[in-house]
Design a protein around this motif. Structure first.
Motif, PDB file in Angstrom:
ATOM      1  N   ARG B 401       0.825  -1.214   0.000  1.00 22.09           N
ATOM      2  CA  ARG B 401       0.000   0.000   0.000  1.00 22.09           C
ATOM      3  C   ARG B 401       0.858   1.263   0.000  1.00 22.09           C
ATOM      4  N   HIS B 402       2.169   1.113   0.144  1.00 19.42           N
ATOM      5  CA  HIS B 402       3.056   2.280   0.252  1.00 19.42           C
ATOM      6  C   HIS B 402       4.118   2.349  -0.829  1.00 19.42           C
ATOM      7  N   ALA B 403       4.265   1.283  -1.621  1.00 21.55           N
ATOM      8  CA  ALA B 403       5.373   1.248  -2.592  1.00 21.55           C
ATOM      9  C   ALA B 403       4.911   0.612  -3.898  1.00 21.55           C
ATOM     10  N   GLY B 404       5.564   0.995  -4.983  1.00 16.01           N
ATOM     11  CA  GLY B 404       5.244   0.439  -6.285  1.00 16.01           C
ATOM     12  C   GLY B 404       5.880  -0.918  -6.545  1.00 16.01           C
ATOM     13  N   ARG B 405       6.925  -1.238  -5.769  1.00 17.47           N
ATOM     14  CA  ARG B 405       7.592  -2.537  -5.955  1.00 17.47           C
ATOM     15  C   ARG B 405       7.994  -3.058  -4.587  1.00 17.47           C
ATOM     16  N   VAL B 406       7.664  -4.303  -4.315  1.00 15.99           N
ATOM     17  CA  VAL B 406       8.037  -4.939  -3.050  1.00 15.99           C
ATOM     18  C   VAL B 406       9.066  -6.025  -3.363  1.00 15.99           C
ATOM     19  N   VAL B 407      10.262  -5.864  -2.787  1.00 13.46           N
ATOM     20  CA  VAL B 407      11.385  -6.767  -3.063  1.00 13.46           C
ATOM     21  C   VAL B 407      11.550  -7.707  -1.865  1.00 13.46           C
ATOM     22  N   TYR B 408      11.790  -8.977  -2.138  1.00 10.37           N
ATOM     23  CA  TYR B 408      11.948  -9.950  -1.050  1.00 10.37           C
ATOM     24  C   TYR B 408      13.361 -10.518  -1.068  1.00 10.37           C
ATOM     25  N   ASN B 409      14.014 -10.414   0.072  1.00 13.07           N
ATOM     26  CA  ASN B 409      15.377 -10.944   0.231  1.00 13.07           C
ATOM     27  C   ASN B 409      16.310 -10.540  -0.916  1.00 13.07           C
ATOM     28  N   GLY B 410      16.214  -9.256  -1.274  1.00 17.93           N
ATOM     29  CA  GLY B 410      17.079  -8.702  -2.314  1.00 17.93           C
ATOM     30  C   GLY B 410      17.309  -7.231  -2.008  1.00 17.93           C
ATOM     31  N   TRP B 411      17.731  -6.469  -3.015  1.00 22.48           N
ATOM     32  CA  TRP B 411      17.982  -5.040  -2.829  1.00 22.48           C
ATOM     33  C   TRP B 411      17.269  -4.262  -3.927  1.00 22.48           C
ATOM     34  N   PRO B 412      16.823  -3.054  -3.610  1.00 23.30           N
ATOM     35  CA  PRO B 412      15.972  -2.331  -4.585  1.00 23.30           C
ATOM     36  C   PRO B 412      16.742  -1.704  -5.738  1.00 23.30           C
ATOM     37  N   THR B 413      18.051  -1.435  -5.550  1.00 25.28           N
ATOM     38  CA  THR B 413      18.810  -0.812  -6.642  1.00 25.28           C
ATOM     39  C   THR B 413      18.937  -1.802  -7.797  1.00 25.28           C
ATOM     40  N   GLY B 414      18.938  -1.254  -9.014  1.00 27.97           N
ATOM     41  CA  GLY B 414      18.976  -2.116 -10.199  1.00 27.97           C
ATOM     42  C   GLY B 414      17.546  -2.464 -10.565  1.00 27.97           C
ATOM     43  N   VAL B 415      17.000  -1.787 -11.564  1.00 27.61           N
ATOM     44  CA  VAL B 415      15.602  -1.967 -11.951  1.00 27.61           C
ATOM     45  C   VAL B 415      15.555  -2.790 -13.233  1.00 27.61           C
ATOM     46  N   ALA B 416      14.863  -3.923 -13.204  1.00 23.49           N
ATOM     47  CA  ALA B 416      14.736  -4.735 -14.418  1.00 23.49           C
ATOM     48  C   ALA B 416      13.808  -4.031 -15.405  1.00 23.49           C
ATOM     49  N   VAL B 417      14.179  -4.056 -16.694  1.00 20.49           N
ATOM     50  CA  VAL B 417      13.328  -3.455 -17.727  1.00 20.49           C
ATOM     51  C   VAL B 417      12.573  -4.602 -18.393  1.00 20.49           C
ATOM     52  N   ASN B 418      11.335  -4.834 -17.958  1.00 22.07           N
ATOM     53  CA  ASN B 418      10.589  -5.966 -18.505  1.00 22.07           C
ATOM     54  C   ASN B 418       9.086  -5.683 -18.502  1.00 22.07           C
ATOM     55  N   ARG B 419       8.303  -6.672 -18.827  1.00 24.31           N
ATOM     56  CA  ARG B 419       6.848  -6.491 -18.933  1.00 24.31           C
ATOM     57  C   ARG B 419       6.168  -6.426 -17.575  1.00 24.31           C
ATOM     58  N   ALA B 420       6.831  -6.934 -16.538  1.00 27.14           N
ATOM     59  CA  ALA B 420       6.198  -6.987 -15.214  1.00 27.14           C
ATOM     60  C   ALA B 420       6.714  -5.899 -14.279  1.00 27.14           C
ATOM     61  N   MET B 421       7.548  -5.001 -14.791  1.00 30.94           N
ATOM     62  CA  MET B 421       8.117  -3.975 -13.909  1.00 30.94           C
ATOM     63  C   MET B 421       7.117  -2.853 -13.665  1.00 30.94           C
ATOM     64  N   HIS B 422       7.059  -2.406 -12.405  1.00 33.59           N
ATOM     65  CA  HIS B 422       6.377  -1.153 -12.071  1.00 33.59           C
ATOM     66  C   HIS B 422       7.375  -0.275 -11.353  1.00 33.59           C
ATOM     67  N   HIS B 423       7.780   0.798 -12.016  1.00 30.87           N
ATOM     68  CA  HIS B 423       8.691   1.766 -11.411  1.00 30.87           C
ATOM     69  C   HIS B 423       7.845   3.008 -11.154  1.00 30.87           C
ATOM     70  N   GLY B 424       7.211   2.994  -9.981  1.00 32.43           N
ATOM     71  CA  GLY B 424       6.276   4.058  -9.635  1.00 32.43           C
ATOM     72  C   GLY B 424       5.928   3.925  -8.171  1.00 32.43           C
ATOM     73  N   GLY B 425       4.854   4.570  -7.759  1.00 35.49           N
ATOM     74  CA  GLY B 425       4.442   4.472  -6.361  1.00 35.49           C
ATOM     75  C   GLY B 425       3.658   5.691  -5.947  1.00 35.49           C
ATOM     76  N   PRO B 426       3.103   5.653  -4.711  1.00 29.80           N
ATOM     77  CA  PRO B 426       2.310   6.792  -4.230  1.00 29.80           C
ATOM     78  C   PRO B 426       3.173   8.045  -4.030  1.00 29.80           C
ATOM     79  N   TRP B 427       2.545   9.208  -4.058  1.00 36.06           N
ATOM     80  CA  TRP B 427       3.223  10.466  -3.711  1.00 36.06           C
ATOM     81  C   TRP B 427       3.982  10.290  -2.414  1.00 36.06           C
TER      82      TRP B 427
END
Lengths: 465, 465
Positions: B401-427
């Motif tokens: 409810r607070h983020a556009g991408r939820v990462v599990y047991n990884g790190w958020p840096t490095g954004v995959a460019v694919n069909r399932a990516m959401h690079h966004g989020g709430p204000w």
């Protein structure tokens, strides 16, 4: 305590009892309750979520007779139209419930290691319209699509039908409680101040609106001026131009003339898709048919005293400097040349009610230039014959840049509620040209994508699986 | 004529030659040319449209060495990183070209009598970012997705790398001309005034932006204050919180500590997905490992003098009233308790550069409360073990409810460019929470639905068929 009263459009009489305005503290409390409902509602299994919409549809259907009587007294739209509108409203709730039940409804797409889901945005404010006391009001398309997305809804009732709104809200609240909806799934507020408090409420995360350019712009401005701007889906004003090619006039001019009068006077011209502009070739010779059709239109009872007054001034505005083709107690029709039209941008402003403008073009070049200059609209219509296919193709391609729906050899009034409908368009038709307020795609307005990366299936939200 | 100069971050030296600012009249002319290109570009057969993106990718690839040299001088990001970023940029262009070639790309859905298509919105303004001189700049994701949608693009270059921008634009213009693109498919403007003129230009129909909260908010306000408000897709500020459960610390605390330092100092902490908050259980005992990891981080050369100065004041802000865990020439790490954190909302503001905040929680209850209170972010990360599955599941549901991408047991840096990516989020992560600036779904930002009703197939726009 200030009370709001409906007015019987047929008599001008005030309708008792009055409905209390909602104070700002109560609006804030609605926001808190809705925020508390957001997560339990989002996490309800999707069949249970869909069942809430079905339960509301069933309850409204059971109370249809009572609601139609209340609405007819407040709007004068007539029992036949209102009965049909109620059927559309319950049908819409059930269509959207079915969409929420569809397999993979919230799982947008996946790639190895990634799942992209569409989750509810949070509490939604819905601003009800005057002209559809059911289908665009308390239990209308905005409310239904927000619920289908999994969002709590706070409705700002339209002051044109307060008693219908109150009774609809009671029926909804009762149905939701019996169906086990989280407390805060629905609330209703009354009054201008309450509406302004609602759009600024920090717990409200998106808003839907159907109404005037002035009212919609004011709320849009408030929504985007918040410390945290929120999406505002407003449907505002639209002139819905209709383009008739020379071959169409030759083949079926009289039929088109009668269809046009029928469309722009339907429901006393109080549809957002009313054709406000008709482009005809100069020398079309349809004046007598148009006048005859208009003579038989009954005098309207417009929805509210305010709309009646706005229509009176709107007709004055259209009449100034134009030629009157026909007028009756029920309809007003004026004409200008394409040259005159190009010089008078005020003729492209919506005049809500049974009035319309004919624009006579002298050449195909003038027709194409007019199509390139029309303002953003919900719809644009082309009447043509196969002998005019090239002209028609060019008009369609141009109009697709100005309108959310392009109608061919038909009329824009009457919006189908289906998976392929787009009821939207460029400003001033809407504040959000990517979105529709009618059809299953309306749900997307209230869903935000979330990508889950590296998440084991068993940790995904259950509604995403 | 005012000239803009890049600065070598390694030496502080001004880089010649300067780049002229674009005057408002030229911006207006760009708008007219782009508007004239809109319809021919929209009507180009889709394989030809896709070929334009491929042609630009090929041309950039051929000039990669020259562009990397220019960009390294202006940004000090290093040849290795910039070479990889150029590969991502050309890969992105080709991925989106492939999407535009996909069968039915513009035909959204159909029902008997109705076809719903996704058509280009019109000319798009793209505001380039400082931190990705290729992938989020002149030929970056916003430009590529607008072209894939069929929209002309006018880029406002970032002043941090003016020479790289000018040369990239020359290569693009040359490639587009050779590939037969309509004139006006691309233009570039330089300078603050040009950027403001562009967002108000009546021919511009949407905008993409990546940058600061302050700059993004100013442009957003201008976009929504127009007589005709336009969609503004801004990616602004994000703290990207990381939540580590007690079992994860027990199982692999040192690995997490090193991974965290690696992630928040990657690219000198100048990624929008940099983890700015790490939630650890009190008494985690990882101070020595964190200090050791930080000691080995090299001193950064931040992108611009302005960013260097903002980082200095940002570190001062974080240091006041917090405990310093470790600091070196290359990184700053401070810590607070969850109680202190709750009382200091300024700690949730992004600090661009290699600095981060550890929040120590005393109980699972404090951890859950913190997750419910984090501001809107591009990403949120959970580190957990299967023994903590219930806690992890609850955190994931809340963070979605607070983020556009939820990462599990990884790190958020490095954004995959694919069909399932959401690079966004709430204000304040973005101004448009329904949309992504990365991945194939980015194209949807620049497409408007149009429903064709009753239209024979042969009259549909050819790209819809």
């Amino acid at each position: 305590m200030t009370l709001l009263y409906g007015v019987d459009p047929r008599t001008g009489a005030r309708l008792e009892p009055g409905v209390p305005e909602t104070d700002p503290e109560t609006v804030a409390a609605f926001g808190v309750t809705a925020a508390n409902a957001a997560r339990p509602l989002a996490e309800l299994p999707l069949p249970d979520r869909a069942a809430l919409l079905d339960a509301v549809a069933d309850a409204l259907e059971a109370a249809a007779d009572e609601l139609v009587t209340l609405a007819d007294a407040e709007t004068a739209l007539g029992r036949a139209r209102l009965t049909g509108e109620m059927e559309r409203t319950t049908g819409q709730l059930r269509l959207l419930a079915g969409e929420a039940r569809r397999e993979g409804f919230q799982r947008d797409t996946a790639e190895p290691g990634f799942v992209r889901a569409l989750l509810p945005i949070g509490p939604v404010a819905v601003y009800a319209a005057s002209n559809f006391p059911f289908a665009f009001s308390v239990a209308g398309g905005d409310t239904a699509s927000a619920w289908a997305a999994g969002c709590p809804v706070i409705v700002k009732a339209h002051p044109g039908h307060p008693r219908t709104s109150v009774r609809t809200a009671e029926i909804i609240s009762d149905a939701l409680a019996k169906a086990g909806a989280p407390e805060g799934t629905f609330a209703i507020a009354h009054g201008l101040e309450a509406g302004l408090a609602l759009i600024k409420d920090p717990n409200v995360k998106a808003a839907g609106f159907t109404g005037s350019v002035r009212g919609g712009r004011a709320l849009f401005d408030a929504a985007v001026s918040r410390p945290d701007p929120i999406p505002f889906y407003g449907e505002l004003g639209s002139v819905n131009p209709v383009f008739v090619t020379p071959s169409a006039v030759a083949a079926r001019g009289e039929e088109i003339a009668r269809g046009y009068v029928g469309s722009f006077t339907l429901g006393s011209g109080q549809f957002c898709t009313k054709p406000g502009l008709l482009f005809l070739p100069a020398g079309h010779g349809l004046e007598a048919v148009l006048a005859q059709a208009i003579a038989s239109v009954e005098a309207p009872s417009l929805l509210t005293p305010r709309i009646t007054e706005a229509f009176r001034t709107g007709v004055e505005r259209l009449a100034a400097g134009t030629r009157t083709v026909a007028e009756s107690a029920g309809a007003h029709l004026v004409a200008v040349t394409a040259t005159e039209f190009a010089a008078r941008p005020e003729l492209t402003e919506e005049c809500f009610g049974p009035a319309s403008v004919i624009v006579e073009y002298a050449s195909e070049e003038e027709l194409r230039a007019a199509a390139a200059a029309v303002p953003g609209s919900l719809t644009a219509t082309v009447h043509a014959e196969s002998s005019d296919a090239d002209l028609a193709r060019g008009l369609v391609a141009e109009l697709a840049r100005h309108a959310g729906r392009v109608v061919y050899n038909g009329w824009p009034t009457g919006v189908a509620v289906n998976r392929a409908m787009h009821h939207g368009g460029p400003w001033p038709a809407t504040t959000a040209p990517l979105h529709t307020s009618v059809g299953t795609a309306a749900i997307r307005r209230f869903q935000v994508p979330v990508t889950f990366q590296g998440l084991p299936e068993e940790l995904l939200p259950p509604t995403v699986g």
